[in-house]
Design a protein around this motif. Structure first.
Motif, PDB file in Angstrom:
ATOM      1  N   GLN A 192       1.065  -2.763  -7.602  1.00  0.00           N
ATOM      2  CA  GLN A 192      -0.044  -1.816  -7.332  1.00  0.00           C
ATOM      3  C   GLN A 192      -0.474  -1.992  -5.906  1.00  0.00           C
ATOM      4  O   GLN A 192      -1.254  -1.341  -5.232  1.00  0.00           O
ATOM      5  N   SER A 193       0.071  -3.204  -5.231  1.00  0.00           N
ATOM      6  CA  SER A 193      -0.376  -3.332  -3.874  1.00  0.00           C
ATOM      7  C   SER A 193       1.036  -3.913  -2.987  1.00  0.00           C
ATOM      8  O   SER A 193       1.550  -4.606  -3.278  1.00  0.00           O
TER       9      SER A 193
ATOM     10  N   MET B  23      -0.424   2.639  -8.076  1.00  0.00           N
ATOM     11  CA  MET B  23      -0.374   2.161  -6.851  1.00  0.00           C
ATOM     12  C   MET B  23      -1.999   2.171  -6.464  1.00  0.00           C
ATOM     13  O   MET B  23      -2.356   3.364  -6.521  1.00  0.00           O
ATOM     14  N   ILE B  24      -2.560   0.979  -5.930  1.00  0.00           N
ATOM     15  CA  ILE B  24      -3.908   0.986  -5.406  1.00  0.00           C
ATOM     16  C   ILE B  24      -3.919   0.863  -3.916  1.00  0.00           C
ATOM     17  O   ILE B  24      -4.757   1.453  -3.147  1.00  0.00           O
ATOM     18  N   ARG B  25      -3.114  -0.118  -3.329  1.00  0.00           N
ATOM     19  CA  ARG B  25      -3.015  -0.313  -1.970  1.00  0.00           C
ATOM     20  C   ARG B  25      -1.584   0.094  -1.352  1.00  0.00           C
ATOM     21  O   ARG B  25      -0.728  -0.668  -1.926  1.00  0.00           O
ATOM     22  N   PHE B  26      -1.179   0.883  -0.516  1.00  0.00           N
ATOM     23  CA  PHE B  26       0.090   1.261   0.086  1.00  0.00           C
ATOM     24  C   PHE B  26      -0.143   1.140   1.409  1.00  0.00           C
ATOM     25  O   PHE B  26      -0.832   2.058   2.313  1.00  0.00           O
TER      26      PHE B  26
ATOM     27  N   GLU C 180      -5.209   6.717  -8.222  1.00  0.00           N
ATOM     28  CA  GLU C 180      -6.191   5.519  -7.781  1.00  0.00           C
ATOM     29  C   GLU C 180      -6.228   4.730  -6.679  1.00  0.00           C
ATOM     30  O   GLU C 180      -6.739   3.773  -6.151  1.00  0.00           O
ATOM     31  N   LEU C 181      -5.487   5.463  -5.428  1.00  0.00           N
ATOM     32  CA  LEU C 181      -5.226   4.743  -4.444  1.00  0.00           C
ATOM     33  C   LEU C 181      -6.562   4.639  -3.555  1.00  0.00           C
ATOM     34  O   LEU C 181      -7.195   5.471  -3.349  1.00  0.00           O
ATOM     35  N   ARG C 182      -6.694   3.261  -3.179  1.00  0.00           N
ATOM     36  CA  ARG C 182      -7.932   2.938  -2.514  1.00  0.00           C
ATOM     37  C   ARG C 182      -7.753   2.514  -1.293  1.00  0.00           C
ATOM     38  O   ARG C 182      -8.522   2.825  -0.198  1.00  0.00           O
ATOM     39  N   ARG C 183      -6.355   2.373  -0.823  1.00  0.00           N
ATOM     40  CA  ARG C 183      -6.184   1.929   0.897  1.00  0.00           C
ATOM     41  C   ARG C 183      -4.787   2.557   1.045  1.00  0.00           C
ATOM     42  O   ARG C 183      -3.854   2.321   0.403  1.00  0.00           O
ATOM     43  N   LEU C 184      -4.774   3.109   2.277  1.00  0.00           N
ATOM     44  CA  LEU C 184      -3.483   3.758   2.628  1.00  0.00           C
ATOM     45  C   LEU C 184      -3.293   3.186   4.194  1.00  0.00           C
ATOM     46  O   LEU C 184      -4.345   3.693   4.811  1.00  0.00           O
TER      47      LEU C 184
END
Lengths: 186, 589
Positions: free
Chosen positions: B371-372, B395-398, B429-433
């Motif tokens: 997920q990160s 994935m949450i942080r990509f 649910e992506l929080r950071r890109l």
């Protein structure tokens, strides 16, 4: 919105043009003349005292902060690379000579160039290796110095630049001149 | 209704609320709940030290035990924030020392910490326990000596990756003999050698020590001495992981590791000699967190070691792992949550290793819990990104960094809009890109449309026009932090979305096309924002309104403009025009 913020005019379009090299002296940039670098992009940040006329365009690798690797990490990797260069290869290497009963070990970092190294080897083993030539190698000499490089290949000492030799040499072997004949050729 | 519960009952209920979000929500219910909550809040998190003043904090929360503060913007990590910008913790420490004698914990990130601050901390709090300094700077080992000497009940000292002026290793010897309380010690960023005897004795007398991260100067041969005295360790950072190849060193090491039955996390590994990696095989199956990002080991040694760690959840590694290594990882580590692959040679345009988009695709296929991601590589394709997005909707942080700026899809030579679009569309649910490669305004349209949970976005060398920025600011409902460099974004989008900026923690824009005039206008329109312009080359002499600023940092605040700015930073508010003219007058001298 203020009039001054119209961003469609020519000057601002130029301002949005991204380049990694130095901008030329544009007509439209005269308004910000004292600000000659105001539209420059990150490659110029490396040297704020640099005059447009004096500096060559910065190489890409010097874009500030790119790639985004933290300085802490950069420093650590650089330190380690230096260290591994000196540990893995180039420092103490074994030297053998055909016909000699035992090997010697020398620190090749102690020498500054090929002539220094060859003289030292000649003294250590009481042999003569003559002068290196690109075409002929050590043809005509009693002995010829060879070395094993990082890839495991046997090379003639002198073919590559000194710095490259120091980092890739794993061991040395002083061969009889007669056997080394083939090595001098392309 | 609220009056039917006595205060202490409510306080007891609130004591179960640990998240700031929950406590903030509770305090909005009614006045009495606000009052009760503020008296019993013990932990404070301040994501931007300039967003609020210590006076305001202290007035509202009179009995705080733990404070966490962040200073410089994230791009400071990449040298984009000039020296002297700010983030000084000393004034905070002074206030906290006066107001909270029972303060136990201070955690700081990207702040300037002086020896004076450290000494004040060490002397002001009666039961001081935790000091965490992540990516901080400004102090020396003398400051550490004060902490060691004066904090009788110190539990945690974590120096993160701070820049410490290393005067000597002697500071460690300042821990008194009766200090037995340490639970976590991280000195990995320090250069000089600490007294090994002192370290050994310290470790031996702290039975609760769970985390020990050594610095490079601690030799591998001595590691067993420490491990034998701390077999209860859960996290270990080795020192330099190299020594002459000797069988007794190896066997001592292997035996020591055998005794560490609780070990779950490993890091360190500077100067790694691969022959010593097998000494750790006995702990590998329990390892959940592995940081090999400073280990210059290559395959097959590297992948062989990693594959032993079948329960791995977090892996940080250099690109020496290569695609083949990542494929092996995907096959053996099914519990992997987080992968970070760092570049071994970031400044070489040529690839020195065989690491491509294939490695990341393989891990996204094989590791269902991934997920990160933080991934540095030299080529990418839309197809790969689409595959990753479809494989890993969780994935949450990509964060993807393609080393060459504006690199297109290497197969089709098209922009990578479609690929990143797939990421934001599938990964709900992506929080950071963080993005890189060739990107047009199109990708920002996708982001604005789909990335509804996105909290942090980092953009570099991307976009064509203001509409890119506009899509992001108008579409990303959860956006808190936006950082942009070298993009053709200017005044229009910024001003059109001025109110959005008050809903975010901060906005950073450097080497873009925002003019002084727009910054001034923004500052005037939005009194609860600090609109700070960083211009190292000074203020423009002529036509200032339309000249672009070098760097812009906008953040919401209830503390007003800051008073500790260096000469190259200006707050653009209603006073700025007069200030600007005063400056130009002075320059005429």
């Amino acid at each position: 919105m203020e009039k001054g913020v119209a961003y469609d005019n020519d000057m601002n379009l130029k301002a949005t043009e991204l380049r990694l090299g130095l901008p030329g002296t544009d007509e439209s940039q005269k308004e910000c003349s004292s600000f000659v670098k105001s539209n420059k992009r990150s490659s110029e940040e490396m040297d704020s005292s640099c005059n447009e006329e004096e500096c060559a365009p910065a190489p890409k690798a010097l874009v500030v902060g790119w790639p985004p690797v933290r300085s802490y990490r950069k420093n650590v990797l650089q330190q380690q690379q230096k260290k591994s260069d000196s540990d893995v290869s180039g420092m103490y290497v074994k030297v053998s000579m055909d016909g000699a009963p035992y090997l010697r070990k020398i620190d090749i970092k102690v020498y500054k160039n090929y002539p220094d190294l060859l003289i030292a080897l000649e003294n250590m083993f009481k042999c003569s290796m003559g002068v290196y030539s690109e075409r002929e190698g050590y043809n005509g000499s009693e002995y010829a110095p060879t070395y094993e490089d990082k890839d495991g290949d046997w090379m003639l000492v002198g073919d590559v630049p000194w710095d490259m030799f120091v980092t890739s040499c794993k061991r040395l072997r002083i061969m009889k001149g007669s056997e080394a004949k083939g090595l001098g050729c392309q | 209704m609220a009056q039917s519960f006595p205060e202490d009952v409510l306080e007891h209920v609130f004591s179960f609320l640990n998240y700031d979000k929950d406590r903030n929500a509770v305090s909005l219910v009614c006045k009495s709940w606000y009052e009760i909550e503020r008296l019993c809040r013990r932990r404070i998190f301040i994501g931007n030290c300039y967003a609020v003043s210590s006076e305001i904090v202290i007035r509202r929360f009179p009995d705080v035990r733990a404070v966490e503060l962040k200073g410089k913007p994230h791009f400071a990590d990449f040298n984009l924030v000039p020296e002297g910008w700010g983030g000084y913790v000393y004034p905070w420490i002074v206030s906290l020392a006066r107001a909270y004698p029972w303060l136990e914990e201070i955690k700081l990130k990207r702040m300037v910490v002086t020896d004076e601050s450290l000494e004040l901390i060490s002397k002001s709090f009666k039961n001081y326990k935790v000091l965490v300094l992540l990516s901080c700077e400004g102090f020396t080992t003398d400051g550490l000596a004060s902490i060691a000497a004066n904090c009788r009940n110190l539990r945690e000292l974590d120096l993160g990756e701070s820049e410490v002026e290393d005067l000597s290793g002697h500071w460690l010897s300042h821990f008194p003999d009766n200090c037995t309380s340490l639970v976590s010690l991280n000195i990995s960023c320090l250069g000089s050698e600490v007294s090994f005897c002192a370290l050994e004795r310290l470790v031996a007398r702290c039975p609760n020590l769970k985390t020990l991260r050594l610095n490079r100067a601690v030799p591998l041969e001595k590691l067993p001495n420490l491990l034998c005295r701390a077999p209860q360790l859960v996290e270990l950072g080795t020192g330099a992981y190299s020594a002459e190849i000797q069988s007794d060193i190896f066997s001592n090491l292997a035996e020591a590791f055998l005794g560490c039955k609780q070990l779950k996390g490993l890091s360190g590994f500077w100067d790694v000699v691969p022959a010593y990696l097998p000494a750790m095989y006995s702990v590998c199956s329990r390892i959940t967190s592995l940081n090999l990002s400073y280990a210059t080991a290559q395959n097959p040694d590297l992948v062989h070691f990693v594959s032993q760690c079948s329960n791995l959840q977090r892996l940080w590694v250099l690109d020496y792992i290569e695609d083949t290594g990542l494929e092996a990882l995907a096959a053996s580590c099914k519990d992997l949550h987080e992968l970070r692959v760092f570049p071994s040679d970031p400044f070489d345009a040529e690839a020195n290793v065989s690491l491509t988009e294939q490695g990341l695709v393989a891990v996204s296929e094989g590791c269902p819990k991934l997920q990160s991601v933080l991934y540095f590589c030299r080529q990418m394709s839309n197809a790969a990104l689409v595959a990753i997005a479809r494989n890993r909707p969780n994935m949450i942080r990509f964060r993807l960094c393609i080393i060459e700026p504006r690199a297109p899809d290497y197969l089709t030579l098209e922009p990578l809009d479609t690929g990143f679009g797939a990421i934001v569309e599938n990964c709900k649910e992506l929080r950071r890109l963080s993005m890189s490669g060739l990107l047009t305004d199109r990708v920002f349209e996708y982001i604005g449309t789909h990335a509804k949970k996105l909290e942090m976005l980092s953009i570099a060398f991307a976009g064509d026009s203001d509409s890119g920025l506009h899509h992001v600011l108008s579409g990303c409902e959860s956006l808190r932090k936006l950082e942009i460099r070298d993009c053709p974004f200017g005044d229009k989008a910024l001003l059109a979305n001025a109110t959005k900026l008050e809903t975010m923690r901060s906005l950073w824009m450097s080497s873009c096309s925002v003019s002084f005039g727009a910054c001034k206008l923004l500052g005037q329109k939005m009194p609860r924002l600090n609109v700070e312009v960083i211009n190292e080359r000074g203020l423009p002499d002529s036509r200032p309104e339309s000249c672009p600023v070098e760097k812009l940092y906008v953040y919401r605040t209830i503390a007003g403009p800051r008073v500790d700015m260096p000469g190259f930073v200006w707050t653009m508010d209603e006073h700025v025009s007069s200030r600007l003219s005063r400056v130009t007058e002075r320059r005429g001298d």
